[in-house]
Design a protein around this motif. Structure first.
Motif, mmCIF file in Angstrom:
data_model
loop_
_atom_site.group_PDB
_atom_site.id
_atom_site.type_symbol
_atom_site.label_atom_id
_atom_site.label_comp_id
_atom_site.label_asym_id
_atom_site.label_seq_id
_atom_site.Cartn_x
_atom_site.Cartn_y
_atom_site.Cartn_z
ATOM 1 N N THR A 169 -0.837 4.798 12.582
ATOM 2 C CA THR A 169 -0.094 3.858 11.730
ATOM 3 C C THR A 169 -1.023 2.843 11.090
ATOM 4 N N GLU A 170 -1.976 2.313 11.852
ATOM 5 C CA GLU A 170 -2.897 1.325 11.312
ATOM 6 C C GLU A 170 -3.765 1.925 10.212
ATOM 7 N N LYS A 171 -4.201 3.176 10.400
ATOM 8 C CA LYS A 171 -5.051 3.813 9.387
ATOM 9 C C LYS A 171 -4.248 4.116 8.115
ATOM 10 N N LEU A 172 -3.004 4.568 8.287
ATOM 11 C CA LEU A 172 -2.159 4.812 7.123
ATOM 12 C C LEU A 172 -1.852 3.506 6.409
ATOM 13 N N ASN A 173 -1.598 2.458 7.178
ATOM 14 C CA ASN A 173 -1.339 1.141 6.599
ATOM 15 C C ASN A 173 -2.537 0.658 5.787
ATOM 16 N N ARG A 174 -3.740 0.845 6.327
ATOM 17 C CA ARG A 174 -4.953 0.403 5.629
ATOM 18 C C ARG A 174 -5.129 1.159 4.307
ATOM 19 N N ALA A 175 -4.916 2.470 4.353
ATOM 20 C CA ALA A 175 -5.066 3.278 3.139
ATOM 21 C C ALA A 175 -4.035 2.883 2.087
ATOM 22 N N ALA A 176 -2.785 2.679 2.513
ATOM 23 C CA ALA A 176 -1.726 2.337 1.564
ATOM 24 C C ALA A 176 -1.919 0.926 1.013
ATOM 25 N N TYR A 177 -2.390 0.001 1.841
ATOM 26 C CA TYR A 177 -2.651 -1.364 1.376
ATOM 27 C C TYR A 177 -3.728 -1.352 0.285
ATOM 28 N N THR A 178 -4.784 -0.566 0.515
ATOM 29 C CA THR A 178 -5.838 -0.432 -0.491
ATOM 30 C C THR A 178 -5.289 0.184 -1.770
ATOM 31 N N ALA A 179 -4.458 1.222 -1.608
ATOM 32 C CA ALA A 179 -3.861 1.866 -2.776
ATOM 33 C C ALA A 179 -2.997 0.882 -3.560
ATOM 34 N N GLY A 180 -2.286 -0.007 -2.851
ATOM 35 C CA GLY A 180 -1.473 -1.009 -3.526
ATOM 36 C C GLY A 180 -2.313 -1.916 -4.411
#
Length: 351
Positions: free
Chosen positions: A286-297
């Motif tokens: 979850t943390e890794k997916l969150n980091r990737a999506a935050y960057t994408a945002g």
């Protein structure tokens, strides 16, 4: 409100001074961009679509303009309604009730160590961590605050709406899975850079339904404002400047350098998500997916990546790692994209 049409809800929100934008019919995500905006990334601030009656760029297109409400919901009555929280002066606590692996006790309330003597038996959701935070501060849980608008979600969660005072501080959005900027585990914050689904919105899973007597947000409690300050949520709400495009000799149809750099920045984070497929748990998925999506945002907000492409890449990576948790992954992606959008990523120097 339970039988109101989306058009009625949009007008009610706009009448309260809350800018609204369309959601895809039957879904809680923004309606898709027009083909031109999907094909050619650009700054939402420079997009001509709203002035031409279109709704591109999700919450960036939110408005209270009656003519646009007529153009959007009057002609497309099945569209849902989202409120852009930052311009509306709203802070909404999105309390999740999803089944998820409970993290270490010292990650339940970021910045607050929980002594081993505290019995956490039965803790399983955002309702529990929000109640724990409130109890530590000697306050009742916001989930039980009947003085403010609360909305039950189809998944069993709860949206607790608050307003900030005019001219007061503004706060950033965050996801409850973040180890750094989070109010509590399984409690997302919807504020600047995010949006919230309105009451009466219908999805195949059910309807977003008000609970309790209140139908308007109360003022954000002082103690919650202190907690948001403590956890790093205040932001400078002035829009980030968007650099003017540089002249160049780019071939028609050739990938733009900024877009190539955006993909190079995102690819290692997506790879980390995919690598979680090697183990069913204990990989901080979850943390890794969150980091990737935050960057994408952040890349979306700066015009270097389209939202549709970002969601496609993130969903693909999440499905590789955790194909059985698509619902959870979708929630993380949506929340983190919204949070990341409050911090546009602009490239400097040569590509």
């Amino acid at each position: 409100m339970g039988t109101a049409s989306p058009y009625d809800v949009a007008r009610w929100c706009a009448g309260n001074g809350w800018p609204v934008h369309p959601l895809a019919p039957g879904r809680k995500t923004p309606a898709a961009n027009c083909p031109a905006c999907r094909e050619e990334p650009h700054s939402p601030q420079d997009c001509p679509c709203p002035s031409e009656g279109r709704w591109c760029h999700g919450f960036h297109a939110a408005t209270t303009n009656p003519a646009l409400l007529d153009a959007w919901w009057g002609r497309n009555p099945t569209l849902g309604v989202g409120v852009s929280c930052g311009p509306a002066g709203l802070v909404v606590l999105d309390v999740d009730a999803h089944c998820a692996e409970v993290p270490d006790r010292n990650r339940l309330l970021p910045g607050i160590p929980i002594h081993g003597s505290v019995d956490l038996a039965g803790l399983a959701s955002g309702f529990d961590t929000l109640a724990l935070l409130a109890a530590l501060r000697g306050r009742p849980s916001p989930a039980d605050d009947d003085s403010t608008l609360r909305v039950r979600t189809p998944s069993g969660g709860l949206h607790v709406w608050y307003r900030t005072p005019p001219g007061g501080p503004r706060y950033r959005s965050s996801v409850g899975s973040s180890p750094k900027v989070a109010l509590a585990w399984q409690v997302d914050v919807r504020a600047t850079g995010g949006y919230i689904v309105t009451p009466a919105t219908r999805t195949p899973a059910g309807t977003y339904s008000p609970v309790g007597p209140a139908r308007l947000p109360a003022l954000l409690p002082d103690w919650l404002a202190v907690e948001l300050q403590r956890t790093g949520h205040p932001v400078d709400h002035r829009p980030a400047p968007v650099p003017a495009p540089r002249p160049g000799t780019l071939r028609p149809g050739a990938p733009r350098p900024a877009r190539q750099r955006a993909h190079r920045l995102l690819e290692p984070l997506l790879d980390q998500v995919k690598e979680c497929a090697a183990a069913p748990e204990g990989t901080a998925f979850t943390e890794k997916l969150n980091r990737a999506a935050y960057t994408a945002g952040g890349l979306i907000a700066s015009g270097h990546l389209t939202e549709s492409r970002a969601r496609e890449l993130l969903t693909e990576a999440a499905d590789v790692a955790r194909p059985q948790r698509s619902r959870h992954s979708s929630a993380v992606i949506t929340s983190a994209l919204s949070a990341g959008a409050s911090r546009p990523l602009h490239f400097k120097g040569r590509p």
